[in-house]
Design an enzyme around this catalytic site. Structure first.
Site, PDB file in Angstrom:
ATOM      1  N   ASP A   2     -14.071 -57.121 -32.872  1.00  8.18           N
ATOM      2  CA  ASP A   2     -13.972 -58.100 -33.944  1.00  8.18           C
ATOM      3  C   ASP A   2     -15.098 -58.631 -34.459  1.00  8.18           C
ATOM      4  OD1 ASP A   2     -14.970 -58.989 -31.524  1.00  8.18           O
ATOM      5  OD2 ASP A   2     -12.995 -60.601 -31.000  1.00  8.18           O
ATOM      6  N   MET A  62     -12.859 -57.624 -27.824  1.00  2.00           N
ATOM      7  CA  MET A  62     -13.602 -56.635 -27.128  1.00  2.00           C
ATOM      8  C   MET A  62     -13.405 -56.777 -25.574  1.00  2.00           C
ATOM      9  SD  MET A  62     -17.336 -57.261 -29.514  1.00  2.00           S
ATOM     10  CE  MET A  62     -18.028 -55.835 -28.461  1.00  2.00           C
ATOM     11  N   HIS A  63     -13.958 -55.751 -25.006  1.00  2.00           N
ATOM     12  CA  HIS A  63     -14.257 -55.685 -23.537  1.00  2.00           C
ATOM     13  C   HIS A  63     -13.110 -55.567 -22.673  1.00  2.00           C
ATOM     14  CE1 HIS A  63     -18.140 -57.231 -25.150  1.00  2.00           C
ATOM     15  NE2 HIS A  63     -17.563 -58.223 -25.168  1.00  2.00           N
TER      16      HIS A  63
END
Length: 500
Positions: free
Chosen positions: A239, A81-82
């Site tokens: 995830d 992520m991110h």
């Protein structure tokens, strides 16, 4: 019988799982890549690493499964992520991807919260942290304006890989929710946030559901791997959302505890719950629902540190061999796992770990048990927030990762969480969730519940809470909760000494 392929694009490796319609794992393969750190606190990867790893994994799977190219029907993704991917005019990468574990953006986080604060929490249901995408964008704007001027599109890692495979750009809700740019309730990029920080919404990809088909594998890859039919590509998910799905958590009666280097306690949320930033709250891969998540920064990391520092030469089995001989509470010894700071519920980079109550009775086995108990107490902080907000109690908690491999720790989890703890028959992490998205998207199943019944199996052995242990741990947990406020200022002062 056809195949689906789940791709888990992680921080240090990419893993591929082939599963069939019966929910059987047919084959798996992985390929590693490096993390670049050009300056202290920087954590970067070039997106080309992921493409090379994907090609390597597909090559391995094609070799291991003779009919792979003929029977592959669909692909989906789980992704870290991110992390920020920036593309230029011709869709070339203009700057290495800034990863979720990059910590260069402390200044930008403070600026965002100062300028938007409560409004940001209202829109995104989260406070902004260094790992999130928005502060990375601000860092580029402020520190690399010549790079920012070239940016034509912003993407997240798994979505970039889907773009390479299909030529189409999209981002799905669960990953968008971790950017600090997404309106979680409206399922759209926030105009208010984008306008505040001078981000043209046109550089953001369209947002779709996790089950949305973003395209088919393009002709180049179809020819390279000898694919005999159009292979559908579905958007996939973040995830942690995929990990929860792959563990079979498709309703709110169950929670997931994951004990890796960090620790995660997550639960299914059928509706919006405003935790005021004390927990992460994101859109799920399951349509029209959400999930909440608490994070312990040093879960397995605390145990690794303890073993490497005080149990040199011992394996984990040896280190923990005698913890069952120590009563719950470790005879008055308490550990807080704040060795690298903490996330939930104390967002505090300066807090540090403690052993409290040491006396001459205590041996290695007491310290080892106290470490396991302290890690579990830290995750209980998230459980308490979730159960209090919803006035409910989890029926079962699914344990994955290192904590699921030790039966003594499993019993501790049952006693501290006061819930039945169960384990997966085969633990494959977020990749199974990605396979399930491909399977449901490909119409093998009508919904995730029916897919779960086929794709997820649990071990018969379960761990039930023991009444006396539960009572003792309830008392000890209240003591544990006193340690943070009692040591906060001391640790802040001591970390200053550590910087000299």
């Amino acid at each position: 019988m056809g195949y689906v392929l789940g791709i888990d694009l992680g921080t240090s490796s990419l893993k591929g799982l082939i599963m069939n319609k019966a929910g059987q794992l047919v084959a798996e393969a992985s390929a590693e890549y490096r993390i670049d750190s050009p300056a202290p606190g920087f954590s970067e990867q070039h997106p080309e690493y992921w493409v090379i790893a994907f090609e390597e994994v597909i090559t391995k799977l094609s070799f291991d499964v003779a009919d792979f190219s003929a029977k592959l029907e669909a692909i989906s993704f789980s992704g870290q992520m991110h992390s920020l991917v920036t593309l230029g005019e011709n869709n070339e990468v203009v700057y290495p991807a800034i990863l979720w574990n990059d910590v260069r953006t402390t200044k930008q986080c403070a600026e965002i919260m100062e300028q938007l604060g409560d409004q940001l929490k209202e829109i995104t249901k989260n406070i902004v942290l260094e790992g999130f995408t928005l502060p990375k964008i601000l860092w580029l704007q402020q520190n690399k304006p010549e790079i920012w001027a070239k940016v034509q599109k912003i993407m997240l890692p798994k979505d970039y890989l889907a773009f390479v495979l299909t030529g189409n750009m999209a981002c799905e809700y669960s990953d968008a929710a971790g950017t600090s740019l997404f309106d979680i309730e409206k399922h759209e990029w926030s105009t208010a946030i984008c306008d505040k920080f001078e981000i043209d919404k046109d550089i953001l990809p369209s947002v779709v559901a996790s089950l949305a088909q973003v395209g088919v594998v393009n002709e180049v890859y179809a020819n390279r791997f000898g694919l005999k039919q159009d292979v559908k590509v579905f958007a996939g998910g973040a995830d942690n959302a995929c990990a929860a799905l792959g563990a079979g958590i498709v309703n709110e009666d169950y929670a997931l505890v994951s004990l890796g280097t960090s620790g995660v306690f997550s639960s299914f949320e059928p509706e919006i719950v405003n935790y005021q930033g004390k927990l992460h709250f994101f859109n799920h891969v399951i349509p029209d629902v959400y999930y909440s998540m608490g994070v312990t920064l040093a879960a397995g990391n605390s145990l690794n540190w303890f073993k490497n520092t005080f149990g040199k030469g011992l394996g984990f089995d040896e280190l923990l061999a005698d913890v069952h001989t120590v009563a719950p509470g470790s005879e008055g010894l308490l550990f807080t796992p704040y060795i690298v700071g903490e996330r939930t519920p104390h967002i505090d980079s300066k807090i540090r770990g403690s052993f409290i109550g040491i006396d001459t009775r205590h041996e290695l086995k007491h310290f080892a048990r106290a470490v396991l108990e302290g890690i579990t107490f830290s995750l209980k902080d998230a459980q308490v927030l979730m159960e209090t907000a919803k006035n409910k109690k989890f029926k079962q908690i699914i344990s994955v990762g290192g904590g699921a491999r030790n039966t003594d720790w499993m019993q501790m989890q049952a006693d501290i969480f006061d819930a039945e703890i169960i384990r997966l028959e085969v633990e494959q992490g977020p990749g199974v969730g990605a396979c399930m998205i491909a399977a449901v998207g490909n119409a093998w199943f009508t919904d995730f519940e029916s897919c779960r019944d086929t794709f997820v199996q649990y071990q018969k052995e379960t761990f039930k809470p023991k009444k006396d242990n539960v009572a003792n741990y309830e008392k000890l947990y209240e003591v544990y909760r006193e340690v943070y406020p009692a040591t906060k200022n001391i640790c802040a002062t001591l970390t200053g000494f550590g910087e000299i």
